[in-house]
Each structure stands twice: as C-alpha cells, then as structure tokens.
Design an enzyme around this catalytic site. Structure first.
Site, PDB file in Angstrom:
ATOM      1  N   ASP A   1       0.856  -1.192   0.000  1.00  0.00           N
ATOM      2  CA  ASP A   1       0.000   0.000   0.000  1.00  0.00           C
ATOM      3  C   ASP A   1       0.897   1.248   0.000  1.00  0.00           C
ATOM      4  O   ASP A   1       1.911   1.315   0.690  1.00  0.00           O
ATOM      5  CB  ASP A   1      -0.887  -0.024   1.251  1.00  0.00           C
ATOM      6  CG  ASP A   1      -2.039   0.961   1.169  1.00  0.00           C
ATOM      7  OD1 ASP A   1      -3.192   0.518   1.162  1.00  0.00           O
ATOM      8  OD2 ASP A   1      -1.785   2.186   1.125  1.00  0.00           O
TER       9      ASP A   1
ATOM     10  N   ASN B   1     -13.035  -3.403   2.555  1.00  0.00           N
ATOM     11  CA  ASN B   1     -14.064  -2.362   2.621  1.00  0.00           C
ATOM     12  C   ASN B   1     -14.953  -2.384   1.375  1.00  0.00           C
ATOM     13  O   ASN B   1     -14.447  -2.550   0.264  1.00  0.00           O
ATOM     14  CB  ASN B   1     -13.400  -0.984   2.731  1.00  0.00           C
ATOM     15  CG  ASN B   1     -12.525  -0.849   3.962  1.00  0.00           C
ATOM     16  OD1 ASN B   1     -12.835  -1.408   5.008  1.00  0.00           O
ATOM     17  ND2 ASN B   1     -11.419  -0.123   3.843  1.00  0.00           N
TER      18      ASN B   1
ATOM     19  N   GLN C   1     -14.390   2.410   1.565  1.00  0.00           N
ATOM     20  CA  GLN C   1     -13.786   2.052   0.275  1.00  0.00           C
ATOM     21  C   GLN C   1     -13.512   3.321  -0.519  1.00  0.00           C
ATOM     22  O   GLN C   1     -14.394   4.166  -0.704  1.00  0.00           O
ATOM     23  CB  GLN C   1     -14.716   1.127  -0.529  1.00  0.00           C
ATOM     24  CG  GLN C   1     -14.060   0.616  -1.816  1.00  0.00           C
ATOM     25  CD  GLN C   1     -14.911  -0.398  -2.576  1.00  0.00           C
ATOM     26  OE1 GLN C   1     -16.110  -0.559  -2.300  1.00  0.00           O
ATOM     27  NE2 GLN C   1     -14.300  -1.078  -3.528  1.00  0.00           N
TER      28      GLN C   1
ATOM     29  N   HIS D   1     -10.378  -5.265  -3.184  1.00  0.00           N
ATOM     30  CA  HIS D   1      -9.038  -5.518  -2.641  1.00  0.00           C
ATOM     31  C   HIS D   1      -9.152  -5.884  -1.170  1.00  0.00           C
ATOM     32  O   HIS D   1     -10.115  -5.502  -0.499  1.00  0.00           O
ATOM     33  CB  HIS D   1      -8.110  -4.322  -2.829  1.00  0.00           C
ATOM     34  CG  HIS D   1      -8.667  -3.038  -2.298  1.00  0.00           C
ATOM     35  ND1 HIS D   1      -9.576  -2.279  -3.010  1.00  0.00           N
ATOM     36  CD2 HIS D   1      -8.474  -2.391  -1.125  1.00  0.00           C
ATOM     37  CE1 HIS D   1      -9.910  -1.211  -2.307  1.00  0.00           C
ATOM     38  NE2 HIS D   1      -9.261  -1.254  -1.149  1.00  0.00           N
TER      39      HIS D   1
ATOM     40  N   HIS E   1      -7.020  -5.748   2.412  1.00  0.00           N
ATOM     41  CA  HIS E   1      -5.873  -5.181   3.134  1.00  0.00           C
ATOM     42  C   HIS E   1      -5.230  -6.257   4.009  1.00  0.00           C
ATOM     43  O   HIS E   1      -5.936  -6.948   4.769  1.00  0.00           O
ATOM     44  CB  HIS E   1      -6.334  -4.053   4.063  1.00  0.00           C
ATOM     45  CG  HIS E   1      -6.872  -2.853   3.364  1.00  0.00           C
ATOM     46  ND1 HIS E   1      -6.120  -1.717   3.162  1.00  0.00           N
ATOM     47  CD2 HIS E   1      -8.078  -2.601   2.808  1.00  0.00           C
ATOM     48  CE1 HIS E   1      -6.851  -0.809   2.526  1.00  0.00           C
ATOM     49  NE2 HIS E   1      -8.049  -1.323   2.296  1.00  0.00           N
TER      50      HIS E   1
HETATM   51  P1  AMP Z   1      -9.813   1.308   0.547  1.00  0.00           P
HETATM   52  O1  AMP Z   1      -9.940   2.553   1.396  1.00  0.00           O
HETATM   53  O2  AMP Z   1     -10.192   0.056   1.232  1.00  0.00           O
HETATM   54  O3  AMP Z   1     -10.481   1.476  -0.798  1.00  0.00           O
HETATM   55  O4  AMP Z   1      -8.257   1.153   0.293  1.00  0.00           O
HETATM   56  C1  AMP Z   1      -7.562   1.768  -0.741  1.00  0.00           C
HETATM   57  C2  AMP Z   1      -6.098   1.665  -0.391  1.00  0.00           C
HETATM   58  O5  AMP Z   1      -5.349   1.772  -1.585  1.00  0.00           O
HETATM   59  C3  AMP Z   1      -5.595   2.751   0.558  1.00  0.00           C
HETATM   60  O6  AMP Z   1      -5.005   2.147   1.701  1.00  0.00           O
HETATM   61  C4  AMP Z   1      -4.586   3.519  -0.271  1.00  0.00           C
HETATM   62  O7  AMP Z   1      -3.480   3.930   0.488  1.00  0.00           O
HETATM   63  C5  AMP Z   1      -4.189   2.498  -1.318  1.00  0.00           C
HETATM   64  N1  AMP Z   1      -3.769   3.019  -2.611  1.00  0.00           N
HETATM   65  C6  AMP Z   1      -4.402   3.948  -3.369  1.00  0.00           C
HETATM   66  N2  AMP Z   1      -3.754   4.124  -4.540  1.00  0.00           N
HETATM   67  C7  AMP Z   1      -2.691   3.281  -4.512  1.00  0.00           C
HETATM   68  C8  AMP Z   1      -1.626   2.992  -5.420  1.00  0.00           C
HETATM   69  N3  AMP Z   1      -1.522   3.613  -6.604  1.00  0.00           N
HETATM   70  N4  AMP Z   1      -0.709   2.062  -5.076  1.00  0.00           N
HETATM   71  C9  AMP Z   1      -0.801   1.428  -3.867  1.00  0.00           C
HETATM   72  N5  AMP Z   1      -1.778   1.651  -2.984  1.00  0.00           N
HETATM   73  C10 AMP Z   1      -2.698   2.573  -3.287  1.00  0.00           C
END
Ligand code: AMP
Ligand code: ZN
Length: 136
Positions: free
Chosen positions: A32, A88, A95, A101, A103
């Site tokens: 992440d 999420n 989300q 995805h 975590h």
């Molecule tokens: P969610 O809030 O469950 O949708 O999680 C999205 C996650 O993706 C967050 O923890 C962000 O930090 C992560 N994220 C967003 N863009 C990227 C990216 N380009 N590469 C890696 N992680 C990302």
C-alpha cells in the site's frame, strides 16, 4: 474483465509499476502506498470486480487461502506480532478505490495503530430483531 478507467486494474496487470510482493495468474499483492503499518499490503485480483458484492465465487474462493499464505509468509519475514485482514465495500465503509481488494495489515506491539471498532450499543431485544431481519 478489466476496466480501462481503473487504476488497480492497471496495477494488477502490470501496466503501472507497483511494489509487488506476490503474483500468480489471478492476483497481484502490492505494498500500500500509504501504509497503516510496516508491510501493509493489498491483494488485488487481476480481473475487475468493484467489491465483495460483485466478485465471482471462483475468485472469492481463492482470496482467503491467499490471505493466509501471505499472513504466514509476511509474519515470518517481518517479525510482526499479529495481523489484521480488512476489506471495505462502498464509500460508507471506507472504500476509496472501487476495485475489490483485501488489506493485509501486519501488527506490531509498538505500532500505535488503532483499528478498533467501538460497540454501537444494542440491547438483547435489538439483537433479536436484527437476527430476525437477516434470517427472515
Ligand atoms: P480502501 O480505502 O479500502 O479502498 O483502500 C484503498 C487503499 O489503496 C488505501 O489504503 C490507499 O493507500 C491504497 N492506494 C491507493 N492508490 C494506490 C496505489 N496507486 N498504489 C498502492 N496503494 C494505493
Ligand atoms: Zn479494476
């Protein structure tokens, strides 16, 4: 199926570089960009599913075994003391990227993170009513 406008589709399929820690035919696991703890990673299916509501059963069935494999491997390598697995769905649930995805969040006794859920306070009668709604 990929979604042309989805950044996680591009990352999962290697069109955008990422810090990949695992890859197979169906998934890529990446670090992440804004980790909650050291080693915070995301399991991304290579096909596009917006969330848990939409993911197909075959892919979904592979997710938990992969989460387990990653947790065991990462715990060994990182020396973490525990592990959160979080997923999420929809904006209200946190989300922010609308490609399914999971975590993977290594936890350390010293990490000062608080992924706690304060109880919302339900009576026994309210719990009974909720159960009735779900099974009814
Ligand atoms: P969610 O809030 O469950 O949708 O999680 C999205 C996650 O993706 C967050 O923890 C962000 O930090 C992560 N994220 C967003 N863009 C990227 C990216 N380009 N590469 C890696 N992680 C990302
Ligand atoms: Zn996608």
């Amino acid at each position: 199926m990929k979604d042309e406008n989805c950044i996680f589709c591009k990352i999962a399929n290697g069109e955008i570089p990422s810090r990949t820690v695992y890859e197979d035919d169906d998934f890529r696991v990446i670090l992440d960009l804004n980790p909650a703890t050291k080693g915070h990673a995301l399991i991304l299916p290579k096909d596009h599913y917006q969330n848990l509501y939409q993911i197909d059963d075959g892919t979904a069935a592979k997710v938990l075994p992969l989460a387990k494999k990653m947790a065991v491997m990462m715990t060994k390598k990182l020396g973490c003391d525990g592990f959160n697995v979080l997923q999420n769905n929809n904006e209200i649930a946190g989300q922010t990227v609308f490609h399914f995805h999971v975590h993977l969040i290594p936890r350390y006794s010293s990490d000062n993170q608080s992924l706690v859920m304060p109880p919302c306070g339900m009576t026994a009668e309210q719990l009974d009513a909720v159960r009735d709604v779900i099974v009814g």
